[in-house]
Scaffold this motif. Structure first.
Motif, PDB file in Angstrom:
ATOM      1  N   ASP A 206       2.630  -8.296  10.453  1.00 18.65           N
ATOM      2  CA  ASP A 206       1.405  -7.383  11.250  1.00 18.65           C
ATOM      3  C   ASP A 206       0.368  -7.339  10.677  1.00 18.65           C
ATOM      4  N   CYS A 207      -0.292  -7.383   9.684  1.00 18.70           N
ATOM      5  CA  CYS A 207      -1.360  -7.764   8.910  1.00 18.70           C
ATOM      6  C   CYS A 207      -2.340  -6.167   8.809  1.00 18.70           C
ATOM      7  N   LYS A 208      -3.201  -6.259  10.441  1.00 17.14           N
ATOM      8  CA  LYS A 208      -3.868  -4.755  10.373  1.00 17.14           C
ATOM      9  C   LYS A 208      -3.016  -3.348  10.393  1.00 17.14           C
ATOM     10  N   PRO A 209      -2.480  -3.291  11.100  1.00 15.99           N
ATOM     11  CA  PRO A 209      -2.055  -2.075   9.994  1.00 15.99           C
ATOM     12  C   PRO A 209      -1.265  -1.948   8.992  1.00 15.99           C
ATOM     13  N   LEU A 210      -0.952  -3.454   8.514  1.00 11.20           N
ATOM     14  CA  LEU A 210       0.008  -3.027   7.310  1.00 11.20           C
ATOM     15  C   LEU A 210      -1.075  -3.035   6.111  1.00 11.20           C
ATOM     16  N   ALA A 211      -2.066  -3.532   6.648  1.00 15.62           N
ATOM     17  CA  ALA A 211      -3.702  -3.319   5.366  1.00 15.62           C
ATOM     18  C   ALA A 211      -3.854  -2.020   5.528  1.00 15.62           C
ATOM     19  N   ALA A 212      -4.413  -1.117   6.461  1.00 13.94           N
ATOM     20  CA  ALA A 212      -4.951  -0.014   6.844  1.00 13.94           C
ATOM     21  C   ALA A 212      -4.032   1.072   6.013  1.00 13.94           C
ATOM     22  N   CYS A 213      -2.250   0.533   5.712  1.00 12.07           N
ATOM     23  CA  CYS A 213      -1.358   1.843   5.618  1.00 12.07           C
ATOM     24  C   CYS A 213      -1.759   1.481   3.803  1.00 12.07           C
ATOM     25  N   LEU A 214      -1.652   0.681   3.153  1.00 14.02           N
ATOM     26  CA  LEU A 214      -1.843   0.944   2.166  1.00 14.02           C
ATOM     27  C   LEU A 214      -3.095   0.927   1.811  1.00 14.02           C
ATOM     28  N   THR A 215      -4.407   0.788   2.082  1.00 12.40           N
ATOM     29  CA  THR A 215      -5.311   0.979   1.500  1.00 12.40           C
ATOM     30  C   THR A 215      -5.745   2.073   1.578  1.00 12.40           C
ATOM     31  N   ILE A 216      -4.718   3.051   3.018  1.00 10.01           N
ATOM     32  CA  ILE A 216      -4.679   4.415   2.590  1.00 10.01           C
ATOM     33  C   ILE A 216      -4.053   5.020   1.743  1.00 10.01           C
ATOM     34  N   ARG A 217      -3.016   4.013   2.034  1.00  8.64           N
ATOM     35  CA  ARG A 217      -1.807   4.724   1.485  1.00  8.64           C
ATOM     36  C   ARG A 217      -2.271   4.606  -0.645  1.00  8.64           C
ATOM     37  N   MET A 218      -2.797   3.732  -1.038  1.00  7.41           N
ATOM     38  CA  MET A 218      -2.969   3.240  -2.623  1.00  7.41           C
ATOM     39  C   MET A 218      -4.262   2.892  -3.142  1.00  7.41           C
ATOM     40  N   ILE A 219      -5.042   3.694  -2.108  1.00  6.56           N
ATOM     41  CA  ILE A 219      -6.808   3.203  -2.631  1.00  6.56           C
ATOM     42  C   ILE A 219      -7.011   4.394  -2.768  1.00  6.56           C
ATOM     43  N   LEU A 220      -7.939   4.980  -1.087  1.00  2.08           N
ATOM     44  CA  LEU A 220      -8.729   6.104   0.060  1.00  2.08           C
ATOM     45  C   LEU A 220      -7.989   7.022  -1.119  1.00  2.08           C
ATOM     46  N   VAL A 221      -6.270   7.417  -0.673  1.00  2.00           N
ATOM     47  CA  VAL A 221      -6.170   8.689  -1.110  1.00  2.00           C
ATOM     48  C   VAL A 221      -6.285   8.915  -2.203  1.00  2.00           C
ATOM     49  N   LEU A 244      -1.179   8.943 -10.858  1.00  2.00           N
ATOM     50  CA  LEU A 244      -0.445   7.931 -10.650  1.00  2.00           C
ATOM     51  C   LEU A 244       0.541   7.923  -9.861  1.00  2.00           C
ATOM     52  N   GLU A 245       0.899   9.360  -9.851  1.00  2.00           N
ATOM     53  CA  GLU A 245       2.256   9.511  -8.777  1.00  2.00           C
ATOM     54  C   GLU A 245       1.379   9.176  -6.897  1.00  2.00           C
ATOM     55  N   THR A 246       0.228   9.939  -6.764  1.00  2.00           N
ATOM     56  CA  THR A 246      -0.520   9.901  -5.329  1.00  2.00           C
ATOM     57  C   THR A 246      -0.725   8.060  -6.002  1.00  2.00           C
ATOM     58  N   ALA A 247      -1.230   7.166  -6.225  1.00  2.00           N
ATOM     59  CA  ALA A 247      -1.220   6.495  -6.224  1.00  2.00           C
ATOM     60  C   ALA A 247       0.211   5.417  -5.972  1.00  2.00           C
ATOM     61  N   MET A 248       1.329   5.621  -5.605  1.00  2.00           N
ATOM     62  CA  MET A 248       2.621   4.608  -5.561  1.00  2.00           C
ATOM     63  C   MET A 248       2.294   3.805  -3.919  1.00  2.00           C
ATOM     64  N   PRO A 249       2.827   3.282  -4.251  1.00  2.00           N
ATOM     65  CA  PRO A 249       3.157   2.330  -2.719  1.00  2.00           C
ATOM     66  C   PRO A 249       3.993   3.815  -1.868  1.00  2.00           C
ATOM     67  N   PRO A 250       4.755   3.318  -0.078  1.00  2.00           N
ATOM     68  CA  PRO A 250       5.520   3.861   0.918  1.00  2.00           C
ATOM     69  C   PRO A 250       6.447   4.231   0.401  1.00  2.00           C
ATOM     70  N   ALA A 251       7.128   5.294   0.582  1.00  2.00           N
ATOM     71  CA  ALA A 251       8.368   5.906  -0.353  1.00  2.00           C
ATOM     72  C   ALA A 251       9.057   4.566   0.767  1.00  2.00           C
ATOM     73  N   LEU A 252      10.808   4.127  -0.325  1.00  2.00           N
ATOM     74  CA  LEU A 252      11.420   3.925   0.682  1.00  2.00           C
ATOM     75  C   LEU A 252      12.025   4.860   1.389  1.00  2.00           C
ATOM     76  N   THR A 253      12.464   5.916   1.361  1.00  2.00           N
ATOM     77  CA  THR A 253      12.904   7.386   2.321  1.00  2.00           C
ATOM     78  C   THR A 253      12.222   6.739   3.824  1.00  2.00           C
ATOM     79  N   THR A 254      10.906   6.920   3.661  1.00  2.00           N
ATOM     80  CA  THR A 254      10.290   6.764   5.031  1.00  2.00           C
ATOM     81  C   THR A 254      11.228   5.853   5.755  1.00  2.00           C
TER      82      THR A 254
END
Length: 290
Positions: A206-221, A244-254
């Motif tokens: 599911d590329c569109k929401p996945l790409a949006a998530c990673l863009t927010i999580r690892m680039i924009l913020v 560095l911590e802010t740029a980490m990918p989504p948390a496993l606990t989610t």
């Protein structure tokens, strides 16, 4: 460089063993239980109880709070624009807001910045991201009733105990402190192994929401935080670790709370898998090149 390559090796080994069927879901369940209920609390006790709270850079925690709330607001707006259904929208906000500050951030902070960097990473995670995750995160996943569930979370209890011991001037020494340290340090390799074993390549569809998530999580913020640091003149190791911590990918606990509250767990795993693969790849390549 050796530490980064070791992290990459553990990650790839986990991928191979999971694909080969040597490591199964029941094994990972036991490992997750060990890390969350024992080794991570040990690492928290060992680290937080021994730091000098007067020089602990609590501004790192404040920055983490602001980052989490900004990420939640941004991901909510983007999720609404994408017209995601409720169960997926909740997961989208969770994975876009909360970085993997412990399970991936700890090993990478230690690999790049040593024990001092790890201590700042623990402050960001335990005093910054963690309280927001236990309140806002649980609220997003299950509503206000779910917030009380966090009070039984072992790492949270360990944080309270470590702060109490630190304020009281008590620490861990002798054989007990040594053993506590041994168990605490097992968190770093095991968490990398867990992330590698949890990656599901088949879920990356599911590329569109996945790409949006990673863009927010690892680039924009992270870029927004970098801009703020530049404008405020913030520099030095504490703020490099914070970035560095802010740029980490989504948390496993989610993915764990997505499963607990019957949300779209597959989407959570897809975001975690893609983000973790991208993070490990980027760090490995950058270390080899530079």
């Amino acid at each position: 460089m050796d530490k980064i390559l070791l992290i990459t090796g553990i990650f790839c080994l986990a991928l191979i063993l999971r694909r080969a069927g040597v490591v199964r879901e029941k094994h990972l369940t036991h490992l997750v239980r060990y890390v969350l209920s024992f080794s991570l609390p040990c690492l928290t006790l060992m680290t937080i109880s021994s730091i000098d709270l007067r020089k602990a850079h609590f501004d790192i925690a404040v920055i983490a709070w602001l980052v989490m709330f900004a990420g939640a607001a941004l991901s909510l707006a983007v999720g609404k624009l994408l017209r995601l259904e409720d169960t997926r929208l909740r997961v989208f906000i969770l994975v876009s807001t909360f970085p993997n500050t412990a399970l991936l951030g700890y090993p990478l902070s230690y690999a790049l910045f040593g024990e001092t960097g790890l201590s700042y990473a623990v402050i960001y995670d335990q005093m910054g991201m963690f309280p927001v995750f236990l309140t806002l995160g649980f609220f997003i996943a299950g509503g206000k009733e779910s917030i009380f569930h966090c009070l039984k979370f072992p790492p949270f209890l360990a944080l309270l105990a470590a702060l109490a011991l630190n304020i009281a001037g008590l620490g861990f020494s002798g054989p007990f402190g040594t053993v506590l340290g041994w168990f605490g340090w097992t968190t770093l390799p095991l968490t990398i192994f867990l992330i590698g074993a949890r990656v599901r390549l088949a879920s990356l569809r599911d590329c569109k929401p996945l790409a949006a998530c990673l863009t927010i999580r690892m680039i924009l913020v992270p870029l927004l935080l970098l801009l703020v640091f530049h404008l405020l003149g913030k520099d030095g190791l504490p703020y490099r670790v914070t970035l560095l911590e802010t740029a980490m990918p989504p948390a496993l606990t989610t993915s764990i709370i997505a499963l607990k509250y019957r949300l779209d767990e597959e989407f959570a795993i897809a975001c975690i898998s893609a983000g973790s693969l991208l993070c490990i790849l980027l760090f490995t390549v950058s270390v080899i090149i530079f």
